[in-house]
Scaffold this active site. Structure first.
Site, PDB file in Angstrom:
ATOM      1  N   CYS A  33      55.692-106.134 -21.155  1.00 11.17           N
ATOM      2  CA  CYS A  33      54.342-106.136 -21.687  1.00 11.17           C
ATOM      3  C   CYS A  33      54.368-105.625 -23.117  1.00 11.17           C
ATOM      4  CB  CYS A  33      53.502-105.231 -20.809  1.00 11.17           C
ATOM      5  SG  CYS A  33      51.875-105.006 -21.444  1.00 11.17           S
TER       6      CYS A  33
ATOM      7  N   HIS B 181      56.554-117.585 -20.611  1.00 10.71           N
ATOM      8  CA  HIS B 181      55.456-118.075 -21.448  1.00 10.71           C
ATOM      9  C   HIS B 181      55.574-119.570 -21.676  1.00 10.71           C
ATOM     10  CE1 HIS B 181      53.881-114.122 -22.590  1.00 10.71           C
ATOM     11  NE2 HIS B 181      55.130-113.737 -22.449  1.00 10.71           N
TER      12      HIS B 181
ATOM     13  N   GLU C 279      46.577-115.099 -19.202  1.00 10.55           N
ATOM     14  CA  GLU C 279      47.706-114.334 -18.665  1.00 10.55           C
ATOM     15  C   GLU C 279      47.881-114.480 -17.165  1.00 10.55           C
ATOM     16  OE1 GLU C 279      48.445-110.269 -19.570  1.00 10.55           O
ATOM     17  OE2 GLU C 279      47.710-110.510 -21.609  1.00 10.55           O
TER      18      GLU C 279
ATOM     19  N   CYS D 188      48.037-110.685 -26.175  1.00 11.77           N
ATOM     20  CA  CYS D 188      49.233-110.589 -25.350  1.00 11.77           C
ATOM     21  C   CYS D 188      50.420-110.458 -26.298  1.00 11.77           C
ATOM     22  CB  CYS D 188      49.365-111.834 -24.484  1.00 11.77           C
ATOM     23  SG  CYS D 188      50.836-111.854 -23.464  1.00 11.77           S
TER      24      CYS D 188
ATOM     25  N   GLY E   5      53.309-112.664 -25.486  1.00 14.99           N
ATOM     26  CA  GLY E   5      52.838-114.016 -25.800  1.00 14.99           C
ATOM     27  C   GLY E   5      52.890-114.307 -27.294  1.00 14.99           C
TER      28      GLY E   5
HETATM   29  O1  ZDP Z   1      53.850-111.652 -17.541  1.00 10.80           O
HETATM   30  C1  ZDP Z   1      52.747-111.312 -17.115  1.00 10.80           C
HETATM   31  O2  ZDP Z   1      52.470-111.397 -15.902  1.00 10.80           O
HETATM   32  C2  ZDP Z   1      51.732-110.760 -18.114  1.00 10.80           C
HETATM   33  N1  ZDP Z   1      50.406-110.943 -17.622  1.00 10.80           N
HETATM   34  C3  ZDP Z   1      52.079-109.317 -18.336  1.00 10.80           C
HETATM   35  C4  ZDP Z   1      51.284-108.636 -19.394  1.00 10.80           C
HETATM   36  C5  ZDP Z   1      51.709-109.048 -20.790  1.00 10.80           C
HETATM   37  C6  ZDP Z   1      50.899-108.375 -21.866  1.00 10.80           C
HETATM   38  N2  ZDP Z   1      49.622-108.919 -22.061  1.00 10.80           N
HETATM   39  C7  ZDP Z   1      51.641-108.334 -23.196  1.00 10.80           C
HETATM   40  O3  ZDP Z   1      51.018-107.848 -24.139  1.00 10.80           O
HETATM   41  O4  ZDP Z   1      52.791-108.690 -23.314  1.00 10.80           O
HETATM   42  C8  ZDP Z   1      50.624-106.984 -21.522  1.00 10.80           C
END
Ligand code: ZDP
Length: 271
Positions: free
Chosen positions: A72, A157, A206, A215, A218
């Site tokens: 994250c 992603h 997400e 993200c 992301g």
């Molecule tokens: O990979 C996932 O299941 C994401 N939803 C995790 C969270 C990613 C996040 N938004 C980021 O900033 O990288 C926290």
């Protein structure tokens, strides 16, 4: 009663729980209740600070539905400030599902060495491409053909370039990408508009949390995908609904992400 802090990075918000002493996490039901914006604290995810045998500290992150994510990006910046704010120490090694990452406080911001992007389809994972890279490949979603570029930053992603990111009906199309048969572990999906060689506009759906304002992983995946498609340079600003992140894909093949992280409030659970 357990204490927590509420943090946000570019509007991607988290409840952080310090479990370095008891080394415990909550169950799926409790985590989704904490994240619930009406019945709980309200957050996109819950982050646990845990002891580590191989780094200074370990981070585990759970989405709003209680599922665990490997990594994250916005969360780890919040995690870094949670631990280092006001301290002389400015650097940490953090054990994550994407390996051991180095984080640094520079002024008000946090820079994270997010490691190397993973491009092999099998490792992301994306079904049907073997060990190949998935760059500008067609995918049919909801009866429409999109072109996707897939990148893992520890978590999966799917990046889709569009002419106008504001026009994308995220809540309609996002969930269809998330559970598409091509993604065995489901996927996060980024809809990206190229504004310039160094500026990208990104909106995200997400995995496990739905629409969020930003993200971090992301944004890194987006920068990599844009460069692989010859749409942008290796150093870009990614504009998200909740703020901007600076992403640098450097010559060592590591991606460095820089952005803000802020504490919102602290409290304790009564439930
Ligand atoms: O990979 C996932 O299941 C994401 N939803 C995790 C969270 C990613 C996040 N938004 C980021 O900033 O990288 C926290």
């Amino acid at each position: 009663m357990k204490k927590f802090e509420k943090w946000q990075g570019c509007g991607n918000d988290f409840v952080i729980i310090d479990s370095r002493v008891d080394d415990e996490i909550d169950d799926v039901q409790k985590i989704s209740q904490i994240c619930d914006r009406h019945f709980g604290v309200g957050a996109d995810g819950v982050i646990y600070v845990l002891p580590s045998k191989i780094a200074d500290v370990r981070m585990r992150i759970f989405n709003a539905d209680g599922s665990e994510a490997e990594m994250c990006g916005n969360g780890i910046r919040c995690f870094t400030k949670f631990l280092l704010d006001g301290k002389a120490k400015k650097k940490l090694k953090v054990e994550t599902g994407a390996g051991i990452l180095t984080v640094k406080i520079i002024g008000e911001n946090v820079t994270v060495d997010m490691g190397e992007p993973i491009l092999s389809a099998k490792k992301i994972p994306v079904a049907g491409y073997g060990e190949e890279k998935v760059i500008g490949e067609e995918i049919e979603v909801d009866g429409k053909i999109f072109k996707m570029t897939c990148v893992s930053m520890g978590n999966p992603h799917c990046v889709v370039f569009v002419d106008d990111a504001e026009k994308i009906e995220l809540e309609k199309i996002g969930p269809r990408f998330e559970v598409h048969e091509k993604f065995p572990k489901h996927t996060n999906t980024e809809f990206v508009q190229v504004v310039g060689k160094n500026i990208l506009r990104m909106r995200v759906w997400e995995r496990g949390s739905g629409i969020t304002l930003a993200c971090g992983t992301g944004a890194c995946a987006t920068a990599v995908a844009a460069n692989l498609n010859n749409l942008a340079e290796k150093s870009v600003e990614v504009k998200l609904d909740g703020g901007s992140l600076k992403i640098d894909w450097q010559n060592d093949n590591h991606i460095y992400m820089t952005g803000a992280a802020e504490k919102v409030f602290s409290g304790q659970f009564d439930f």
